[in-house]
Design a protein around this motif. Structure first.
Motif, mmCIF file in Angstrom:
data_model
loop_
_atom_site.group_PDB
_atom_site.id
_atom_site.type_symbol
_atom_site.label_atom_id
_atom_site.label_comp_id
_atom_site.label_asym_id
_atom_site.label_seq_id
_atom_site.Cartn_x
_atom_site.Cartn_y
_atom_site.Cartn_z
ATOM 1 N N GLU A 1 5.265 -51.220 16.024
ATOM 2 C CA GLU A 1 4.223 -50.775 16.950
ATOM 3 C C GLU A 1 3.314 -51.938 17.372
ATOM 4 N N TYR B 1 8.626 -45.111 24.916
ATOM 5 C CA TYR B 1 7.930 -44.545 23.766
ATOM 6 C C TYR B 1 8.826 -43.516 23.079
ATOM 7 N N ILE C 1 1.124 -50.949 20.441
ATOM 8 C CA ILE C 1 0.601 -49.586 20.492
ATOM 9 C C ILE C 1 -0.919 -49.526 20.568
ATOM 10 N N SER D 1 0.512 -43.541 18.580
ATOM 11 C CA SER D 1 1.052 -44.087 17.333
ATOM 12 C C SER D 1 1.687 -42.993 16.474
#
Length: 373
Positions: free
Chosen positions: A186, A163, A189, A196
């Motif tokens: 993403e 991440y 996500i 996010s």
């Protein structure tokens, strides 16, 4: 001319797992088995598809102009304004469009990750430079030394699970030129939406890609979104043209984007299963390989995300493990982009699938212990 079918026939079955996952039919054909007998964990799509009701047939009788409801529902789901979002036929179509928006540039792409990013930037004549380290200062130095004007990030990365933070993004943006572009994929996500980077959309040159297929378990819909500043989104909308999304996809989106209860329940379910899968792999595979001496402890790394598990290990062990699992009719994804180590991605399994995986791994432990694979 060699047909696609004959090209597939010439490939070893495990090589089919080095491209895209989820092609159970091709794998089954290569193994001369039925697709029903294959446990396909090569995809990182949720095993729990949203329970769509029967679709009215008249959905297909008119062009999919849409009425703005999907845009509004998606914007609410993602926490953005409607003018900051545009729908497309999967984030893949946006990945292919973005390189055409710029003159030839130097583009930084992750060495290990979804390879379509690097492919399409290079395909449009851009110069791609691969990076390995996403530590803030290390990547900052790479941006400056490479002279890049475009940075592609995958958040979380598939398959490394890494991440990035808002402070990382701010630091890297400061290293790019004024007209620089940051693409943040993403696709994975949605199971951890608080992570996010949508709160950063005011950042100049930032575009975030979202994919419906993974979290909602419906990759066949081909539905994705680009999130960004309104001016950038208008450009994307014009480039995508009329009817960029099919009527069935728009109809389905109206069902699941508004179902917040199902989304929350699904996140809890995915997180619970992911923890059980991590424990299963830690117990049945990682410890066995470490204790058997097939690989030094430092060479083995297990990463868990809500939708997939990933194992980093030497290529020799990775190739052997993938082949051995295929012999037992289990498919996992093999990333061989890095020359020094492989990443094996295992899609999230249901309780029944995890039991089959655990039993199979236990069955081959003796082989691992004696370096038989």
């Amino acid at each position: 001319m060699i047909s696609a079918k004959s090209e597939l026939a010439e490939q070893a079955p495990w090589e089919l797992l080095c491209e895209h996952g989820g092609n159970a039919q091709a794998l089954a054909a290569a193994l001369a088995i039925s697709s029903e007998s294959l446990l396909d964990l090569s995809s990182a799509v949720s095993p729990f598809p949203y329970p769509l009701p029967p679709m009215p047939v008249d959905i297909l009788t008119q062009l999919p102009y849409g009425d703005g409801s999907v845009t509004g529902l998606a914007a609410d789901c993602y926490g953005v304004e409607p003018e900051q979002l545009v729908a497309a036929s999967g984030s893949q179509s946006l990945i292919q469009w973005l390189p055409r928006t710029r003159s030839r540039s130097r583009v930084l792409v992750p060495r290990v990750g979804y390879a379509e990013h690097a492919y399409w930037w290079a395909n449009e004549g851009h110069s791609c430079v691969a990076y390995d380290d996403i530590e803030q200062q290390a990547l900052s130095r790479t941006i400056v030394s490479s002279g890049a004007s475009v940075l592609v990030l995958i958040h979380p990365n598939n398959p490394t699970g890494a991440y990035i933070s808002a402070s990382d993004l701010e630091c890297w943006r400061a290293c790019l030129p004024k007209d620089g572009l940051i693409v943040v994929d993403e696709a994975f996500i949605d199971a951890t939406p608080a992570a996010s980077l949508v709160s950063m959309l005011d950042m100049p040159g930032l575009i975030i890609l979202r994919s419906v297929g993974k979290f909602f378990g419906l990759p066949g819909l081909r539905l994705g979104f680009a999130l960004g500043a309104p001016a950038l989104i208008r450009r994307a909308s014009e480039a995508l043209g009329p009817w960029p999304v099919s009527a069935p996809a728009l109809w389905a989106a109206r069902q699941f984007f508004g179902d917040c209860r199902w989304q929350n329940d699904n996140r809890c379910r995915l997180l619970s299963l992911a923890e059980q899968q991590r424990a299963c792999l830690e117990q049945t595979l990682v410890r066995c390989m470490q204790s058997s001496g097939t690989s030094p402890t430092a060479d083995i790394r297990l990463v868990q995300t809500p939708l997939f598990s990933s194992l980093r290990m030497p290529h020799s062990e990775a190739k052997a493990l993938v082949s051995t699992l295929l012999e037992r009719r289990i498919a996992i994804r093999y990333y061989r982009q890095h020359p020094q180590h492989a990443w094996l991605r295992i899609g999230l399994a249901t309780d029944i699938q995890r039991q089959q995986l655990e039993e199979t791994l236990a069955d081959i432990q003796a082989g691992l212990s004696t370096c038989a694979i």
